[in-house]
Design a protein around this motif. Structure first.
Motif, short mmCIF file in Angstrom:
data_model
loop_
_atom_site.label_atom_id
_atom_site.label_comp_id
_atom_site.label_asym_id
_atom_site.label_seq_id
_atom_site.Cartn_x
_atom_site.Cartn_y
_atom_site.Cartn_z
N ALA A 178 48.71 55.06 -19.09
CA ALA A 178 48.30 53.78 -18.53
C ALA A 178 49.46 52.80 -18.44
O ALA A 178 49.59 52.05 -17.46
CB ALA A 178 47.17 53.19 -19.38
N ALA A 179 50.33 52.81 -19.46
CA ALA A 179 51.45 51.87 -19.46
C ALA A 179 52.40 52.16 -18.30
O ALA A 179 52.92 51.23 -17.66
CB ALA A 179 52.20 51.95 -20.79
N ALA A 180 52.64 53.44 -18.00
CA ALA A 180 53.51 53.79 -16.88
C ALA A 180 52.90 53.32 -15.57
O ALA A 180 53.61 52.86 -14.67
CB ALA A 180 53.74 55.29 -16.85
N SER A 181 51.58 53.42 -15.45
CA SER A 181 50.90 52.94 -14.24
C SER A 181 51.09 51.43 -14.09
O SER A 181 51.36 50.93 -12.98
CB SER A 181 49.41 53.28 -14.30
N VAL A 182 50.96 50.70 -15.19
CA VAL A 182 51.16 49.25 -15.14
C VAL A 182 52.60 48.91 -14.75
O VAL A 182 52.85 48.05 -13.90
CB VAL A 182 50.80 48.61 -16.50
N ARG A 183 53.56 49.61 -15.35
CA ARG A 183 54.97 49.35 -15.03
C ARG A 183 55.25 49.63 -13.56
O ARG A 183 55.93 48.84 -12.88
CB ARG A 183 55.88 50.20 -15.92
N ASP A 184 54.73 50.74 -13.06
CA ASP A 184 54.94 51.07 -11.65
C ASP A 184 54.31 50.02 -10.74
O ASP A 184 54.89 49.63 -9.72
CB ASP A 184 54.34 52.44 -11.32
N SER A 185 53.11 49.56 -11.11
CA SER A 185 52.44 48.57 -10.26
C SER A 185 53.22 47.27 -10.21
O SER A 185 53.31 46.62 -9.16
CB SER A 185 51.01 48.33 -10.74
N LYS A 186 53.83 46.87 -11.33
CA LYS A 186 54.62 45.64 -11.34
C LYS A 186 55.86 45.79 -10.45
O LYS A 186 56.22 44.85 -9.72
CB LYS A 186 55.00 45.27 -12.77
N ARG A 187 56.48 46.96 -10.51
CA ARG A 187 57.65 47.20 -9.65
C ARG A 187 57.24 47.18 -8.18
O ARG A 187 57.91 46.56 -7.34
CB ARG A 187 58.27 48.56 -10.00
N LEU A 188 56.13 47.82 -7.86
CA LEU A 188 55.67 47.88 -6.47
C LEU A 188 55.25 46.50 -5.96
O LEU A 188 55.48 46.16 -4.79
CB LEU A 188 54.52 48.87 -6.35
N LEU A 189 54.63 45.70 -6.83
CA LEU A 189 54.28 44.33 -6.45
C LEU A 189 55.53 43.53 -6.12
O LEU A 189 55.57 42.78 -5.13
CB LEU A 189 53.50 43.65 -7.57
N ASP A 190 56.54 43.68 -6.94
CA ASP A 190 57.79 42.96 -6.72
C ASP A 190 58.41 43.35 -5.38
O ASP A 190 58.87 42.49 -4.61
CB ASP A 190 58.76 43.26 -7.87
N GLU A 191 58.39 44.64 -5.08
CA GLU A 191 58.94 45.11 -3.80
C GLU A 191 58.11 44.60 -2.63
O GLU A 191 58.66 44.19 -1.59
CB GLU A 191 58.98 46.65 -3.79
N ALA A 192 56.79 44.62 -2.77
CA ALA A 192 55.92 44.21 -1.67
C ALA A 192 56.07 42.73 -1.33
O ALA A 192 55.95 42.33 -0.17
CB ALA A 192 54.46 44.52 -2.01
N MET A 193 56.35 41.92 -2.34
CA MET A 193 56.44 40.48 -2.11
C MET A 193 57.68 40.08 -1.31
O MET A 193 57.79 38.93 -0.88
CB MET A 193 56.38 39.74 -3.44
N ALA A 194 58.56 41.04 -1.07
CA ALA A 194 59.74 40.77 -0.24
C ALA A 194 59.54 41.21 1.20
O ALA A 194 60.47 41.12 2.01
CB ALA A 194 60.96 41.48 -0.84
N THR A 195 58.33 41.66 1.55
CA THR A 195 58.11 42.23 2.88
C THR A 195 57.46 41.23 3.84
O THR A 195 56.80 40.27 3.43
CB THR A 195 57.19 43.46 2.79
#
Length: 217
Positions: free
Chosen positions: A182-199
């Motif tokens: 679960a923690a890896a899923s949360v970490r990945d989602s935070k990274r993906l959110l950060d990337e998406a907010m630059a689009t």
């Protein structure tokens, strides 16, 4: 599928031919197109490639579905069915084990108890009987209605949500089905959110929200 069926797998002649050969013949070319494969090694085989395909795959089960046809429907991301359509795993009644990943996908969709029932017995059930099992995103009165439900949902995705957001979310779901962290899923989602907010897609989504208008993705 072509009415009156969605996909009923191999016919009796094809099944008899397998017995004569003493092995399974898919009837496919040696390297059939599998556009979702090679994204992750877990997706590199028949039907499993659908997990890696970027665009959501929607099944309109407008009629009978059996055997390998059920595998096809189950690996779709969304399923809409006609209430009277019949479905069966079929394999055990032919003296065969679960085919094409049904032993992997069915328990994940409907739970182990119900999956055991269908996989071990091969009994025939209808879409209506399984409406509350978590198999269906919508159930219609007939085949045409099931196709229309699928088209309406495809239109919803095409006109109201960001295509890159949908593709990334689909990849997240498939990836998380293969891990227990679960923690890896949360970490990945935070990274993906950060990337998406630059689009540009995110900027358009926020602009549409603030301007109270439909987004133009």
């Amino acid at each position: 599928g072509t009415p009156p069926a969605f996909c009923v797998g191999g016919d009796s002649d094809a099944l008899a031919d397998h017995a004569e050969r003493g092995g399974y013949d898919t009837g496919l070319p040696p390297d059939p197109a599998q556009p979702g494969e090679r994204r992750r090694p877990e997706y590199d085989d028949d039907f499993a490639w659908m997990l890696g395909y970027r665009t959501p795959i929607i099944a309109a089960v407008n009629g009978a579905v059996a055997g390998v046809g059920l595998s096809l429907a189950m690996f779709c991301d969304l399923r809409f069915g006609a209430r009277s359509a019949k479905l069966t795993t079929a394999a055990p009644k032919l003296g065969l084990p679960a085919e094409y990943g049904l032993s992997w996908i069915l328990p994940r969709v409907i739970g182990v108890t119900r999956a055991n029932d269908l996989l071990l017995s091969g009994r025939v059930v209808t879409v209506g009987e399984t409406e509350e099992w978590g198999l269906w995103n919508g159930v219609a009165a007939d085949g045409e209605g099931a196709v229309q439900l699928a088209r309406d949902y495809a239109d919803l995705l095409a006109t109201t949500v960001g295509p890159e957001a949908v593709a990334v979310t689909k990849a997240q779901i498939a990836h998380d089905l293969h891990r227990h962290d679960a923690a890896a899923s949360v970490r990945d989602s935070k990274r993906l959110l950060d990337e998406a907010m630059a689009t540009a897609e995110y900027r358009e989504g926020i602009a549409a929200l603030r301007e109270k208008r439909p987004p133009a993705f």
